[in-house]
Design an enzyme around this catalytic site. Sequence first.
Site, PDB file in Angstrom:
ATOM      1  CG  ASP A  56      -2.263   0.683   0.976  1.00 33.34           C
ATOM      2  OD1 ASP A  56      -2.260   1.915   1.068  1.00 33.34           O
ATOM      3  OD2 ASP A  56      -3.292   0.032   0.703  1.00 33.34           O
ATOM      4  CG  ASP A  57       0.421   6.057   0.846  1.00 31.04           C
ATOM      5  OD1 ASP A  57       1.421   6.304   0.168  1.00 31.04           O
ATOM      6  OD2 ASP A  57      -0.364   6.930   1.274  1.00 31.04           O
TER       7      ASP A  57
ATOM      8  NE  ARG B 147      -4.411  10.836   3.368  1.00 33.85           N
ATOM      9  CZ  ARG B 147      -3.899   9.684   2.959  1.00 33.85           C
ATOM     10  NH1 ARG B 147      -3.615   9.482   1.711  1.00 33.85           N
ATOM     11  NH2 ARG B 147      -3.679   8.712   3.808  1.00 33.85           N
TER      12      ARG B 147
ATOM     13  CE  LYS C 230      -6.455   0.554  -0.955  1.00 28.35           C
ATOM     14  NZ  LYS C 230      -6.002   0.341   0.432  1.00 28.35           N
ATOM     15  CD1 TRP C 231      -7.657   5.221  -9.178  1.00 28.00           C
ATOM     16  CD2 TRP C 231      -6.410   4.315 -10.791  1.00 28.00           C
ATOM     17  NE1 TRP C 231      -7.430   6.194 -10.117  1.00 28.00           N
ATOM     18  CE2 TRP C 231      -6.672   5.665 -11.119  1.00 28.00           C
ATOM     19  CE3 TRP C 231      -5.653   3.540 -11.664  1.00 28.00           C
ATOM     20  CZ2 TRP C 231      -6.202   6.241 -12.302  1.00 28.00           C
ATOM     21  CZ3 TRP C 231      -5.193   4.123 -12.834  1.00 28.00           C
ATOM     22  CH2 TRP C 231      -5.465   5.463 -13.142  1.00 28.00           C
ATOM     23  CG  ASP C 232      -6.638   5.545  -2.175  1.00 22.66           C
ATOM     24  OD1 ASP C 232      -7.785   6.014  -2.170  1.00 22.66           O
ATOM     25  OD2 ASP C 232      -6.031   5.217  -1.128  1.00 22.66           O
ATOM     26  CG  MET C 233      -9.493  10.174  -6.650  1.00 22.60           C
ATOM     27  SD  MET C 233     -10.576  11.406  -5.951  1.00 22.60           S
ATOM     28  CE  MET C 233     -10.841  12.451  -7.349  1.00 22.60           C
ATOM     29  CG  ASN C 234      -6.641   8.923  -0.228  1.00 21.45           C
ATOM     30  OD1 ASN C 234      -7.651   8.399   0.208  1.00 21.45           O
ATOM     31  ND2 ASN C 234      -5.518   8.259  -0.401  1.00 21.45           N
TER      32      ASN C 234
ATOM     33  CB  CYS D 107      -9.424   2.598  -3.052  1.00 18.34           C
ATOM     34  SG  CYS D 107      -9.128   3.134  -1.358  1.00 18.34           S
TER      35      CYS D 107
ATOM     36  CG  ASP E  89      -9.832   4.091   4.668  1.00 14.36           C
ATOM     37  OD1 ASP E  89      -9.601   3.164   3.878  1.00 14.36           O
ATOM     38  OD2 ASP E  89      -9.403   5.249   4.501  1.00 14.36           O
TER      39      ASP E  89
HETATM   40  C1  GLA Z   1      -6.788   5.734   1.739  1.00 15.73           C
HETATM   41  C2  GLA Z   1      -7.263   4.309   1.558  1.00 15.73           C
HETATM   42  C3  GLA Z   1      -6.539   3.404   2.529  1.00 15.73           C
HETATM   43  C4  GLA Z   1      -5.044   3.515   2.349  1.00 15.73           C
HETATM   44  C5  GLA Z   1      -4.629   4.969   2.478  1.00 15.73           C
HETATM   45  C6  GLA Z   1      -3.161   5.154   2.107  1.00 15.73           C
HETATM   46  O1  GLA Z   1      -7.230   6.267   2.937  1.00 15.73           O
HETATM   47  O2  GLA Z   1      -8.640   4.217   1.711  1.00 15.73           O
HETATM   48  O3  GLA Z   1      -6.959   2.061   2.361  1.00 15.73           O
HETATM   49  O4  GLA Z   1      -4.695   3.003   1.090  1.00 15.73           O
HETATM   50  O5  GLA Z   1      -5.380   5.814   1.623  1.00 15.73           O
HETATM   51  O6  GLA Z   1      -2.762   6.457   2.226  1.00 15.73           O
END
Ligand code: GLA
Length: 720
Positions: A363-364, A440, A473-477, A515, A537
């Site tokens: 992950d990150d 963030r 895992k393609w995230d977008m925060n 995600c 999360d």
């Molecule tokens: C988001 C995702 C988490 C994790 C974090 C990493 O919050 O939902 O599952 O991957 O980013 O920064």
Amino acid sequence: MISVNNRTFHLQGKTYCYVFYVSPEGYLLNFHYGKHLPPADYAAEAGLLLEPYPQLRGEPMRQNLSTWPQEYPTYGHLDMREPALEVENGFGNRITELRFREYRILKGEAAAPEGLPGVFAGSSPCDTLQITLEDSALRLEVVLNYIVFDDSDILVRNAVIRNRSGVAVRLTEASSFSLDLPIRDYEAVSFSGDWGRERRPERFALHQGSSVEIADNTGRSTRWNNPFVMVCTPESNEEYGDVYGFNLIYSGNHSTVLAMDTANHLRIRQGISPRNFRWDLAPGASFATPQSMLGYSACGFGGLSRAYHAFLKAHLMKSAFVFRKRPVLINSWESFYFDFTEESLLSLARTAKDVGVELFVLDDGWFSKRSSARSSLGDWCESTEKLPQGIAGFAQKLREIGLDFGLWLEPEMVSLDSDLYRAHPDWIIRVPQAEPVQYRFQYVLDLTKPEVLDFVQGTVCRILDSVPITYIKWDMNRMISDVPRPGYVHEYTLAFYRLLSALTEKYPGVLFEGCASGGGRFDAGLLAYCPQIWPSDNTDAMMRLKIQYATSFAYPVSTICNHISAVPNHQTHRVTSLETRANVAYAGIFGYELDLRRLTPEELTQVRSQIETARALQPLVLDGDFYRLRSPFETNECAWALVSRDASRAFVLCSRVLAVIARNRYYDPRLCLKGLDENAVYRDVLHGTQYSGALLMNRGIVIDYPVEDFATYCLLLERI
Ligand code: GLA
């Protein structure tokens, strides 16, 4: 099936029919949407609509657009209700009047909306009815598409607006559909939420003379509100009642309006949110709205959900993984957050392999100087401090252990503290007059700029071409703020789809998981590309009961990823047993997100057997029917069941959130199952007990919960 008779259009799916006709003036008026009716009844409906008002003062007055149930209304000519379409025309006003011009039927075809994800015919018969409406004074044309699937209760609608005049016009609102339902008492259910408590169902009555808007204007589809909305009659429940569903195949800002007039007619319209939206249509240009999936069930919410589940898997989700076995994974996030070395990752990987995990997801925190959320998004080069031989070297070491490699990416973003931002400060979304808003510590890249899209696409391709990665895992925060012009979020969403579609087509063997800060982009548009999405999360089992239960109203459980995490849970600090966490996670895509190295040998043995169980249950998760049996929003319990299509197998989860006083079990409420064969006998292989289908379904069974908080009890039924 689509049939046309006497200017009446009759659309017929599995159990519904949808009928509208062209009035003598050329308006498109709805006769019926619901259970099949004999054709003669529609004629009676036409009579009602055309019946004059009683003669009050001399002249008889005809009914007119102000009350007629229209298929795609505009505001201000005579209909003063909620419009589906608003256009600023070349005369400087917003009056549009659409009348029927022609129709055609595309046999065996599902008309696709340009640039947007859309449904496909698949293996079952489907036809598209295209109705062309026109404002002849403005030379504005609207094509309404109705896609009918004979084997489904989902009807797909959208609209395409075309400017045939010689002057530009401006769309300020363009719904995907509008629907007028007749006078009845109605309630609605929306799914609102936020980080860590996504998609809470909210049921409310609709009131005469008022309207409700369910919208999300955060730039991501589902931070606040999911685009899925239901309308039902007040007596409706899981099994009974007329229930309608409306879900948009779209990942940007959306809005659904439920407007009841003063006589209790209900108008529903859904589409791109009109907030900060406009779209200029040059002469000859056209605009396609996203598709909406309208669902109908005469068998309550459960029937509606199962219709959506089957439809999404068969007609929307393109990935080769939809019915394919998914790997049991371990994700590094909750074990390490940003704090890991290659050796700590590998030692977790070895333990994971030992208990049967198949995929390791990094992950990150793996790239550039990323040791907190404060930096490095955009600089997608591995940190050699953490991974001395890079991600390729790490993947190789995983392969030697016997695990596949998955990687977290947040490709749409850039950190303020990054080489990418320093080199291209003009690549982010911002307005010229103000400092861009950080959230963030990051900004959103402006994907509508071709050079930015090329860069992002090139970066992902570079990684996928150089490292054997089987999962992304393609995230977008963060939300999209500082939008530079009205309509921009739609431009962004189109660019996002171009990107995802190019990547998923180029890498069909890579499993893409969506995600967005948990479940902030859990929508049907994303599902067209990603067969699974991280729903939240919040990994606490008791919260997951609610999140999974609620998500299942619109989306198949095979799209929901469930990870077992550590206790005390990192989000709620609650302690639940390892057994409870797994029991809740089985109804979905199963994985772990905790430091397995901290478990005792007994717990690791338990994990090994959980993984075997999850594997054995996968066919039910991927292709079974899902039944909600008891709601965690209404009771101290939660229960659901996955039943194979031939009713020969079922997996049932029951959970009692808080312990109740231990008494003779005869005092306990019974649980009735659904979807089984009443004439069969089933054996619960987990407990060695035997029940008749009739007992399981009609009298119900008492669940033998342990007397403790957060208790669960499962049954695995096999027909004898
Ligand atoms: C988001 C995702 C988490 C994790 C974090 C990493 O919050 O939902 O599952 O991957 O980013 O920064």
